[in-house]
Scaffold this motif. Structure first.
Motif, PDB file in Angstrom:
ATOM      1  N   GLU A   1      -2.499   4.321   7.951  1.00  0.00           N
ATOM      2  CA  GLU A   1      -2.354   2.890   7.702  1.00  0.00           C
ATOM      3  C   GLU A   1      -1.839   2.083   8.896  1.00  0.00           C
ATOM      4  OE1 GLU A   1      -0.088   1.084   4.215  1.00  0.00           O
ATOM      5  OE2 GLU A   1      -2.170   1.325   3.632  1.00  0.00           O
TER       6      GLU A   1
ATOM      7  N   THR B   1      -3.411   5.832   0.764  1.00  0.00           N
ATOM      8  CA  THR B   1      -2.414   6.048   1.805  1.00  0.00           C
ATOM      9  C   THR B   1      -1.325   6.997   1.317  1.00  0.00           C
ATOM     10  OG1 THR B   1      -2.889   3.872   2.689  1.00  0.00           O
ATOM     11  CG2 THR B   1      -0.815   4.887   3.347  1.00  0.00           C
TER      12      THR B   1
ATOM     13  N   ASP C   1      -6.860   6.789   8.267  1.00  0.00           N
ATOM     14  CA  ASP C   1      -6.660   5.829   7.186  1.00  0.00           C
ATOM     15  C   ASP C   1      -7.095   4.458   7.697  1.00  0.00           C
ATOM     16  OD1 ASP C   1      -5.927   4.704   4.833  1.00  0.00           O
ATOM     17  OD2 ASP C   1      -3.771   4.994   5.068  1.00  0.00           O
ATOM     18  N   GLU C   2      -8.202   3.980   7.197  1.00  0.00           N
ATOM     19  CA  GLU C   2      -8.763   2.689   7.601  1.00  0.00           C
ATOM     20  C   GLU C   2      -8.842   2.518   9.113  1.00  0.00           C
ATOM     21  OE1 GLU C   2      -7.670  -0.630   5.277  1.00  0.00           O
ATOM     22  OE2 GLU C   2      -6.807   0.610   3.706  1.00  0.00           O
TER      23      GLU C   2
HETATM   24 MG   LIG Z   1      -3.751   2.198   2.316  1.00  0.00          MG
END
Ligand SMILES: [Mg+2]
Ligand SMILES: Nc1ncnc2c1ncn2[C@@H]1O[C@H](COP(=O)(O)OP(=O)(O)OP(=O)(O)O)[C@@H](O)[C@H]1O
Lengths: 338, 330
Positions: B89, B49, B161-162
């Motif tokens: 994130e 991140t 991010d994810e």
């Molecule tokens: Mg992260």
């Protein structure tokens, strides 16, 4: 430009903005309504009624007076002594009520006077709008930071300082618009009360000009409050930061310092209190009188005075403004957005 | 193919007055080629991140260089931002606005056609719920909204991010299809994820990060191949001998992970070596097979984060790579 448009939409979509505006407008409307209910224009009928009331009161006191004199004379006839102490010489007969003591004015109902009472009402309006602007300004950027909306926005518009200043500009523009509209309604409402339900007073061009100047000073205060709220919330990245600082400043300055100055007997303590400067800004100057310097037991005394001018206020408020804006710009430029 | 994203020697140290400094990136390098789906993998707290935030100009690095779409960032970020869609994130949105309002405000701010808002809402499956307050959304719905916000610009480079965080199985599969479709249409996708099965299915290449440094990179097949044959599974005639045999192999220099009925042995040159070493001590191998590597086991090996029985691994216990050539690491 597109950003400014988006920010205007965002500002007025926010619930805080809408709710505060609604409450403010309703709250402000109470003032003219209250004046409408209380003010009675001095029409000939009202004046005649007051005249009659004055006469009635005069007649009534004459009757009472004559009864008293008669009572005194009766006592004198019974041979009582010490009557002079109670009634005065000659049974007080020389000090009867005079007709001119009973004027119609004393019996007139309250009449709103636009010329005299409008300027203080502007101060009230400015104070209320300034508080609202502070909260709206703080929440406008504070909630953005806090919810991550600011981060999302920066992914689209990576120039941070222009983003912050655009938001601030939109806020100031909106608050200025609000102030102008509400100010115009306020003026119209009170003018109408003066015109139809009271007294306008003598309205010269000079009077209007002075109203306009007061209005401008008030508007400047509103915009200052909006900017301070915005900048403080942006520095703290949370609405609560601005509200905390605002409430803290009021508590410390208006309560804490006052109590402290009272305890340690500071001369001209009001010089160090925030609201002094706000009032001085609005009223052009504020006279602080140091009553403490007088020993009232030793006779008359003219206490020393200290005058706070609006120029001094503008230096102080200007410094606060520059500091806040600079702090907000510096912090968005230097600090990581997490 | 030109690199769409290039990072070299990136360093970031978080400083806080109370807790001092924490080095999150320590000379990190990364290259993403145009048109690929690139997996960005690493244990918790390894700096994924942080890397993406730095790339997007949200945080200031302490060193290193980055380019996006051929331009140096953060200097050129205002020019390339329009072409980079990103979520960082589990993004948060202002909870009192509806999804449609949220997106249309972003579209306004970025000068994107309002038509796109309807399209992306449809695309991420939020069409019928778009008028509801984001605050009332479930985790996966918020995640879908985030993906929608990244797609809104029709970017050339998509950084996620994810993105699968909180998605239901159907959603994960849709995401997979979506990404392959986007890549097929020429978009480059960078995807950080912990769901390695998914990454293996979607991604063309990967970068693996541990403790702020790159520990492996390249096309998925290459990364797997480099580590295939690195290990064998061993079964013995008598399962009771497993632990004794493990000691023998360890003593001889192999790395051994005991499993229920077998040993996984790595760090050996040839499988025959295992048979011989054990036979010398009187243990007889009944089955010897190369470990079938998948991305997950390669990841665990490279980052040294495979769970060890009886030990609770702490977040920063992972592999420390030697600094890459030309890197800025110590
Ligand atoms: Mg992260
Ligand atoms: N704002 C911050 N202040 C201090 N340290 C931070 C901050 N943000 C991240 N870190 C630290 O930097 C390191 C890398 O964090 P980062 O969020 O980049 O990890 P990650 O790879 O995204 O992990 P995850 O897989 O859990 O999302 C961690 O050790 C973390 O504690």
């Amino acid at each position: 430009m597109s950003l400014a448009k988006a920010e205007v939409r965002r500002l007025f979509k926010r619930r805080v903005t809408r709710i505060f505006l609604a409450i403010t407008l309703i709250g402000l409307a109470i003032f003219p309504v209250a004046f409408v209910f209380n003010s009675k224009p001095s029409t000939p009928e009202v004046r005649a009624a007051a005249e009659a009331e004055a006469t009635r009161n005069f007649d009534q006191s004459v009757v009472q007076f004559q009864a008293m004199v008669a009572e005194c004379e009766a006592a004198k006839a019974r041979g009582e002594t010490g009557l002079d102490d109670r009634y005065g010489p000659n049974c007080g007969a020389d000090f009867g009520p005079q007709r001119e003591w009973y004027t119609a004015e004393q019996f007139m109902p309250y009449e709103f006077n636009f010329r005299d009472e409008f300027p203080p009402s502007l101060a009230v309006l400015a104070a209320i709008l300034a508080m609202v602007a502070f909260v709206i300004g703080a929440s406008f950027v504070g909630a953005e930071w806090n919810s991550g909306g600011m981060m999302n926005l920066l992914l689209w518009r990576p120039r941070r300082i222009p983003v912050l200043l655009t938001k601030l500009g939109v806020l100031i523009g909106a608050m200025f618009g609000l102030t102008v509209v509400v100010g115009a309604l306020w003026t119209a409402a009170f003018w109408a009360i003066g015109r139809y339900d009271g007294n306008l007073g003598k309205l010269t061009a000079g009077v209007w000009q002075s109203f306009a100047l007061s209005g401008a000073r008030g508007a400047a205060l509103v915009l200052l409050a909006a900017t301070l709220g915005f900048c403080l919330a942006s520095i703290g990245r949370h609405t609560a930061m601005a509200l905390g600082v605002g409430i803290g400043a009021i508590v410390i300055s208006e309560i804490g310092l006052r109590i402290l100055f009272e305890l340690v007997r500071v001369q001209f303590g009001d010089r160090w209190i925030l609201s002094t400067y706000l009032v001085a800004w609005f009223d052009k100057s504020l006279k602080i009188t140091n009553w403490r310097a007088c020993e009232l037991a030793t006779g008359p005394c003219t206490p020393p005075e200290y005058i706070v001018t609006w120029q001094q206020s503008s230096v102080l408020l200007g410094a606060a403004l520059v500091l806040a804006v600079f702090g907000a710009v510096w912090s968005i430029r230097r600090r990581d957005v997490i | 193919m030109p690199a769409v994203l290039e990072i070299s020697g990136l360093e970031k140290t978080y400083r806080s007055r109370r807790r001092g400094a924490r080095k999150a990136l320590d000379g990190f390098d990364m290259v993403v080629e145009s048109g690929e789906v690139h997996g960005f993998l690493g244990p918790n707290g390894s700096g994924k991140t942080t890397t993406l935030r730095t790339l997007l100009g949200l945080i200031t690095p302490n060193g290193g260089t980055m380019t996006l779409l051929g331009q140096r960032v953060p200097a050129a970020l205002p020019h390339v931002a329009r072409r980079v869609g990103a979520i960082v994130e589990s993004p948060q949105f202002f909870p009192n606005f509806s999804a449609r309002d949220t997106l249309s405000l972003l579209a306004d701010a970025g000068g994107v056609n309002k038509q796109r808002v309807t399209e992306v809402l449809e695309q991420v499956g939020l069409r019928d719920r778009a008028k509801e307050r984001v605050g009332t959304y479930s985790l996966g719905m918020k995640q879908r909204l985030a993906v929608a916000s990244a797609l809104l610009k029709q970017p050339d480079l998509l950084i996620l991010d994810e993105p699968a965080n909180g998605l239901d199985p159907g959603g994960i599969r849709e995401m997979r299809t979506l990404m392959r479709g986007l890549a097929a249409s020429g978009m480059t996708v960078v995807l950080s994820s912990h769901i390695l099965g998914e990454v293996q299915l979607i991604c063309d290449s990967v970068t693996i990060i541990s403790r702020g440094r790159r520990v492996a990179y390249g096309p998925v097949a290459d990364v797997l191949a480099q580590h295939a044959g690195a290990g064998v599974t061993v079964k013995l005639e008598s399962a009771d001998d497993l632990s004794a045999a493990a000691e023998v192999l360890i003593a001889a220099g192999a790395r051994v992970t005991p499993e229920a009925d077998r040993l996984v042995v790595s760090n050996v040159e040839k499988p025959a070596w295992v048979t011989r070493t054990l036979a010398e001590k009187g243990y007889f191998v009944s089955e010897l097979a190369p470990v079938k590597v998948d991305l997950e086991s390669v990841f665990l090996e490279l980052t040294q984060t495979a769970p060890v029985a009886g030990q609770a691994r702490q977040v920063d216990d992972s592999a420390v790579a030697a600094p890459a050539q030309g890197g800025w690491g110590v």
